[in-house]
Design an enzyme around this catalytic site. Structure first.
Site, mmCIF file in Angstrom:
data_model
loop_
_atom_site.group_PDB
_atom_site.id
_atom_site.type_symbol
_atom_site.label_atom_id
_atom_site.label_comp_id
_atom_site.label_asym_id
_atom_site.label_seq_id
_atom_site.Cartn_x
_atom_site.Cartn_y
_atom_site.Cartn_z
ATOM 1 N N PRO A 17 35.386 39.839 43.041
ATOM 2 C CA PRO A 17 34.288 40.022 43.994
ATOM 3 C C PRO A 17 33.401 38.788 43.947
ATOM 4 O O PRO A 17 33.010 38.346 42.867
ATOM 5 C CB PRO A 17 33.540 41.250 43.454
ATOM 6 C CG PRO A 17 33.928 41.371 42.021
ATOM 7 C CD PRO A 17 35.252 40.692 41.861
ATOM 8 N N CYS A 102 26.395 40.597 36.903
ATOM 9 C CA CYS A 102 25.756 39.553 37.718
ATOM 10 C C CYS A 102 24.563 38.949 36.976
ATOM 11 O O CYS A 102 23.629 39.656 36.597
ATOM 12 C CB CYS A 102 25.306 40.133 39.051
ATOM 13 S SG CYS A 102 24.484 38.881 40.052
ATOM 14 N N LYS A 141 32.763 46.109 35.734
ATOM 15 C CA LYS A 141 32.956 44.677 35.449
ATOM 16 C C LYS A 141 31.804 44.230 34.556
ATOM 17 O O LYS A 141 30.637 44.375 34.925
ATOM 18 C CB LYS A 141 32.986 43.885 36.759
ATOM 19 C CG LYS A 141 33.250 42.403 36.584
ATOM 20 C CD LYS A 141 33.719 41.803 37.910
ATOM 21 C CE LYS A 141 33.952 40.311 37.836
ATOM 22 N NZ LYS A 141 32.727 39.535 37.977
ATOM 23 N N ASN A 202 39.334 37.986 33.168
ATOM 24 C CA ASN A 202 38.745 37.122 34.201
ATOM 25 C C ASN A 202 38.085 35.917 33.533
ATOM 26 O O ASN A 202 37.509 36.028 32.460
ATOM 27 C CB ASN A 202 37.723 37.948 35.009
ATOM 28 C CG ASN A 202 36.882 37.124 35.954
ATOM 29 O OD1 ASN A 202 35.657 37.188 35.934
ATOM 30 N ND2 ASN A 202 37.510 36.340 36.797
ATOM 31 N N GLY A 226 38.500 34.102 40.560
ATOM 32 C CA GLY A 226 37.324 33.851 41.384
ATOM 33 C C GLY A 226 37.342 32.442 41.941
ATOM 34 O O GLY A 226 37.933 32.166 42.993
#
Ligand SMILES: Cc1cc2nc3c(=O)[nH]c(=O)nc-3n(C[C@H](O)[C@H](O)[C@H](O)COP(=O)(O)O)c2cc1C
Length: 331
Positions: A17, A102, A141, A202, A226
């Site tokens: 995302p 985030c 996440k 990731n 990403g």
């Protein structure tokens, strides 16, 4: 074949995302290139509850994009579980992903995103309430921790699994690191050793060599990409072609990837541009493609000249003209 909850996933290469990047047009391109799973950009749970028009637009997807997850962020368990119910009922994605990673100031300032890595009680309360509120799988996440003195991703992953989270994506940088330094893949391995649910690794995967290295160093079930996909959606083709997967065995069978020709790149640029034109209101559509053009043309001869021109256009038609000029210049 790979599964999260009951959702079948054709291959273990996930599009990360990315706010401002992984909109419907770009996801469609990545899907065509072979991405195994897609996510929306992160979406505000408060915006969903207020039925904010722009927020609801972020969640628009077509069935061709399935399987797809909608990622939400927030700092309040009631608001987040209510927004999850709205998503399940109205948007019907294959899963809901919770953003606990985030690091952007305006998000962490409100106690959302990666700020929840330092407020585990609230994070777990949020996760549990959402899992109870919906029938579709809920995933999360996370980062490795808030800062280097508070690495807690393993404890967090164990607790999330206990309250019914169906898969964990781990980006093993601390919130403080943002995107600098190197992702510490050993944390992915440790999480994998401590939970039964699928673990999606990731961080810093840019090609099939990196991917096979991440699989072998961490034993993760899937890999999320990403920044490696910016201007290079072909990476999904490369991964599917170069890595053979038999049961749990993953092997690099082909190290070479012929980078697409200018002709192929421009074919995708124009296809992507058309999807952007069809998706966004006319007034803003051209602005939504500027960064993509810069990423697609990175390293190409005289790209900066054309990029500068693209940055000043006022419409998609003008943009298309410059793209055609650049294409004929390169031929
Ligand atoms: C422009 C940009 C936007 C991002 N937006 C999100 C987001 O909305 N939600 C999220 O969980 N992560 C977001 N991320 C983080 C990525 O999903 C990913 O975790 C990170 O880039 C590390 O992976 P990479 O090394 O493959 O880029 C974003 C990253 C970038 C570069």
């Amino acid at each position: 074949m790979f599964k999260i909850g009951k959702t079948q996933i054709a291959n273990p290469y996930f599009l990360a995302p990315m706010a401002g990047v992984t909109d419907k047009p770009f996801r469609t391109i990545c899907k065509e290139m072979g991405a195994g799973f897609l996510y929306s950009e992160f979406v505000s749970s408060e915006g969903i509850i207020r039925n904010n028009n722009k927020t609801m637009q972020y969640m628009n997807f077509s069935n061709l994009e399935r399987p797809i997850g909608i990622q939400i962020f927030g700092n309040n368990s009631d608001a987040m579980s209510n927004s999850a119910k709205v998503i399940e009922k109205r948007i019907k994605p294959d899963l809901i992903d919770l953003n606990f990673g985030c690091p952007v100031k305006k998000v962490v300032k409100k106690g959302a995103g990666a700020a929840l890595m330092k407020n585990i009680d609230l994070m777990i309360e949020i996760a549990e309430k959402i899992v109870d509120a919906v029938n579709i799988p809920v995933t999360a996440k996370i980062r490795s921790g808030w800062n280097e003195n508070s690495i807690n991703a393993i404890e967090v992953a164990i607790k999330l699994e206990k309250v019914g989270i169906k898969a964990i994506t781990i980006h093993p940088r601390t919130a403080k690191m943002k995107y600098s330094g190197k992702a510490d893949w050993s944390i992915i391995r440790e999480i994998k050793e401590n939970v039964e649910i699928p673990v999606i690794g990731n961080g810093d995967v840019k090609n099939s060599n990196d991917a096979i290295k991440m699989f072998s160093e961490t034993n993760c079930d899937a890999i999320m990409i990403g920044r490696g996909v910016l201007g290079n959606p072909w990476i999904f083709k490369e991964l599917n072609k170069n890595i053979s997967i038999q049961d749990k065995n993953k092997e690099l069978i082909n190290e070479n990837f012929t980078h697409p020709s200018y002709q192929e790149i421009f074919f995708i640029i124009k296809k992507h541009l058309k999807l952007v034109e069809d998706h966004y209101p006319k007034k803003i559509a051209h602005n939504m493609f500027k960064s993509h053009f810069a990423w697609y043309t990175k390293g190409m001869p005289n790209a900066t000249i054309y990029r500068n021109q693209i940055n000043h256009v006022k419409s998609i038609d003008e943009m298309r003209e410059i793209i055609d000029l650049y294409k004929s210049y390169l031929n």
